[in-house]
Design a protein around this motif. Structure first.
Motif, PDB file in Angstrom:
ATOM      1  N   GLY A 145       0.811  -1.199   0.000  1.00 13.34           N
ATOM      2  CA  GLY A 145       0.000   0.000   0.000  1.00 13.34           C
ATOM      3  C   GLY A 145       0.848   1.254   0.000  1.00 13.34           C
ATOM      4  O   GLY A 145       2.040   1.215  -0.292  1.00 13.34           O
ATOM      5  N   VAL A 146       0.221   2.358   0.342  1.00 14.51           N
ATOM      6  CA  VAL A 146       0.882   3.656   0.424  1.00 14.51           C
ATOM      7  C   VAL A 146       1.042   3.989   1.898  1.00 14.51           C
ATOM      8  O   VAL A 146       0.037   4.178   2.596  1.00 14.51           O
ATOM      9  CB  VAL A 146       0.046   4.750  -0.283  1.00 14.51           C
ATOM     10  N   PRO A 147       2.290   4.036   2.409  1.00 18.10           N
ATOM     11  CA  PRO A 147       2.480   4.331   3.822  1.00 18.10           C
ATOM     12  C   PRO A 147       1.800   5.643   4.224  1.00 18.10           C
ATOM     13  O   PRO A 147       1.740   6.597   3.448  1.00 18.10           O
ATOM     14  CB  PRO A 147       4.004   4.428   3.975  1.00 18.10           C
ATOM     15  N   LEU A 148       1.280   5.663   5.410  1.00 20.45           N
ATOM     16  CA  LEU A 148       0.507   6.793   5.910  1.00 20.45           C
ATOM     17  C   LEU A 148       1.188   8.138   5.703  1.00 20.45           C
ATOM     18  O   LEU A 148       0.552   9.070   5.203  1.00 20.45           O
ATOM     19  CB  LEU A 148       0.185   6.561   7.392  1.00 20.45           C
ATOM     20  N   PRO A 149       2.498   8.297   5.999  1.00 16.31           N
ATOM     21  CA  PRO A 149       3.121   9.609   5.826  1.00 16.31           C
ATOM     22  C   PRO A 149       3.200  10.077   4.370  1.00 16.31           C
ATOM     23  O   PRO A 149       3.350  11.260   4.100  1.00 16.31           O
ATOM     24  CB  PRO A 149       4.528   9.438   6.393  1.00 16.31           C
ATOM     25  N   GLU A 150       3.104   9.143   3.426  1.00 20.58           N
ATOM     26  CA  GLU A 150       3.214   9.488   2.010  1.00 20.58           C
ATOM     27  C   GLU A 150       1.869   9.847   1.378  1.00 20.58           C
ATOM     28  O   GLU A 150       1.814  10.265   0.226  1.00 20.58           O
ATOM     29  CB  GLU A 150       3.852   8.331   1.243  1.00 20.58           C
ATOM     30  N   ARG A 151       0.801   9.694   2.122  1.00 19.00           N
ATOM     31  CA  ARG A 151      -0.531   9.909   1.558  1.00 19.00           C
ATOM     32  C   ARG A 151      -0.917  11.376   1.471  1.00 19.00           C
ATOM     33  O   ARG A 151      -1.672  11.741   0.593  1.00 19.00           O
ATOM     34  CB  ARG A 151      -1.580   9.202   2.407  1.00 19.00           C
ATOM     35  N   VAL A 205       3.208 -11.750  16.766  1.00 21.92           N
ATOM     36  CA  VAL A 205       3.236 -10.383  17.313  1.00 21.92           C
ATOM     37  C   VAL A 205       4.316  -9.561  16.617  1.00 21.92           C
ATOM     38  O   VAL A 205       4.080  -8.425  16.190  1.00 21.92           O
ATOM     39  CB  VAL A 205       3.441 -10.407  18.840  1.00 21.92           C
ATOM     40  N   THR A 206       5.514 -10.127  16.485  1.00 28.14           N
ATOM     41  CA  THR A 206       6.616  -9.416  15.827  1.00 28.14           C
ATOM     42  C   THR A 206       6.258  -9.088  14.381  1.00 28.14           C
ATOM     43  O   THR A 206       6.502  -7.975  13.907  1.00 28.14           O
ATOM     44  CB  THR A 206       7.909 -10.246  15.889  1.00 28.14           C
ATOM     45  N   THR A 207       5.660 -10.049  13.677  1.00 35.02           N
ATOM     46  CA  THR A 207       5.309  -9.841  12.275  1.00 35.02           C
ATOM     47  C   THR A 207       4.224  -8.775  12.129  1.00 35.02           C
ATOM     48  O   THR A 207       4.337  -7.885  11.276  1.00 35.02           O
ATOM     49  CB  THR A 207       4.861 -11.167  11.631  1.00 35.02           C
ATOM     50  N   VAL A 208       3.209  -8.838  12.950  1.00 34.54           N
ATOM     51  CA  VAL A 208       2.139  -7.828  12.891  1.00 34.54           C
ATOM     52  C   VAL A 208       2.728  -6.448  13.170  1.00 34.54           C
ATOM     53  O   VAL A 208       2.462  -5.488  12.440  1.00 34.54           O
ATOM     54  CB  VAL A 208       0.998  -8.166  13.870  1.00 34.54           C
ATOM     55  N   ARG A 209       3.546  -6.325  14.201  1.00 36.06           N
ATOM     56  CA  ARG A 209       4.146  -5.024  14.526  1.00 36.06           C
ATOM     57  C   ARG A 209       5.028  -4.521  13.390  1.00 36.06           C
ATOM     58  O   ARG A 209       5.027  -3.342  13.068  1.00 36.06           O
ATOM     59  CB  ARG A 209       4.937  -5.114  15.824  1.00 36.06           C
ATOM     60  N   HIS A 210       5.785  -5.416  12.781  1.00 39.90           N
ATOM     61  CA  HIS A 210       6.670  -5.059  11.667  1.00 39.90           C
ATOM     62  C   HIS A 210       5.865  -4.498  10.498  1.00 39.90           C
ATOM     63  O   HIS A 210       6.188  -3.437   9.959  1.00 39.90           O
ATOM     64  CB  HIS A 210       7.457  -6.305  11.242  1.00 39.90           C
ATOM     65  N   GLU A 211       4.812  -5.200  10.111  1.00 33.49           N
ATOM     66  CA  GLU A 211       4.025  -4.777   8.955  1.00 33.49           C
ATOM     67  C   GLU A 211       3.216  -3.514   9.251  1.00 33.49           C
ATOM     68  O   GLU A 211       3.093  -2.639   8.398  1.00 33.49           O
ATOM     69  CB  GLU A 211       3.128  -5.913   8.464  1.00 33.49           C
ATOM     70  N   VAL A 212       2.689  -3.395  10.452  1.00 36.24           N
ATOM     71  CA  VAL A 212       1.977  -2.171  10.838  1.00 36.24           C
ATOM     72  C   VAL A 212       2.947  -0.995  10.846  1.00 36.24           C
ATOM     73  O   VAL A 212       2.597   0.117  10.429  1.00 36.24           O
ATOM     74  CB  VAL A 212       1.261  -2.349  12.197  1.00 36.24           C
ATOM     75  N   ALA A 213       4.172  -1.228  11.276  1.00 40.95           N
ATOM     76  CA  ALA A 213       5.184  -0.161  11.261  1.00 40.95           C
ATOM     77  C   ALA A 213       5.447   0.309   9.824  1.00 40.95           C
ATOM     78  O   ALA A 213       5.627   1.505   9.589  1.00 40.95           O
ATOM     79  CB  ALA A 213       6.470  -0.630  11.926  1.00 40.95           C
ATOM     80  N   HIS A 214       5.458  -0.613   8.861  1.00 43.89           N
ATOM     81  CA  HIS A 214       5.591  -0.209   7.454  1.00 43.89           C
ATOM     82  C   HIS A 214       4.411   0.678   7.045  1.00 43.89           C
ATOM     83  O   HIS A 214       4.584   1.668   6.341  1.00 43.89           O
ATOM     84  CB  HIS A 214       5.662  -1.419   6.522  1.00 43.89           C
TER      85      HIS A 214
END
Length: 123
Positions: free
Chosen positions: A60-66, A99-108
């Motif tokens: 997707g388009v990361p939040l700061p780039e929108r 948990v690590t994977t969810v946090r990693h992808e949400v951070a992206h």
């Protein structure tokens, strides 16, 4: 280590709910799904081979780039069940990796790079 899809999805939901509320409230227009494995195109689009391991993927388009633009379709976070199960020796390791994977992808989604995630211990 293998569990049912329903159980795995429940662990993913728990991982999402364990995120700080500030982050959860800012997550908009993003879907989180579970799939067995990454597709060949998901691997190649991310510079990976069929032998590489991928636990999750943000598309997707990361939040700061929108800016003020909000995409019509939701961004997508996919958590891949089979690679995570293969990596886990027991249910505790499985939960930790989810948990690590969810946090990693949400951070992206929030615009963090892989280098920044490595520095935060989420690489």
């Amino acid at each position: 280590m293998e569990i049912s899809r329903e159980h795995f999805e429940g662990l993913v939901r728990e991982a999402v709910m364990s995120l700080p509320e500030d982050f959860r409230l800012k997550m908009d227009n993003v879907s989180i799904i579970v799939a067995d494995e990454p597709t060949p195109s998901q691997l190649t689009d991310n510079g990976l081979s069929q032998h590489d391991v991928l636990y999750g993927l943000y598309e997707g388009v990361p939040l700061p780039e929108r800016g003020s633009y909000i995409p019509e379709l939701p961004d997508l976070i996919t958590i891949f069940q089979t690679p995570i199960e293969r990596a886990a020796r027991d249910i505790d390791e499985l939960q930790d990796q989810i948990v690590t994977t969810v946090r990693h992808e949400v951070a992206h989604y929030f615009g963090f790079s892989d280098l920044e995630l490595d520095e935060m211990g989420l690489g």
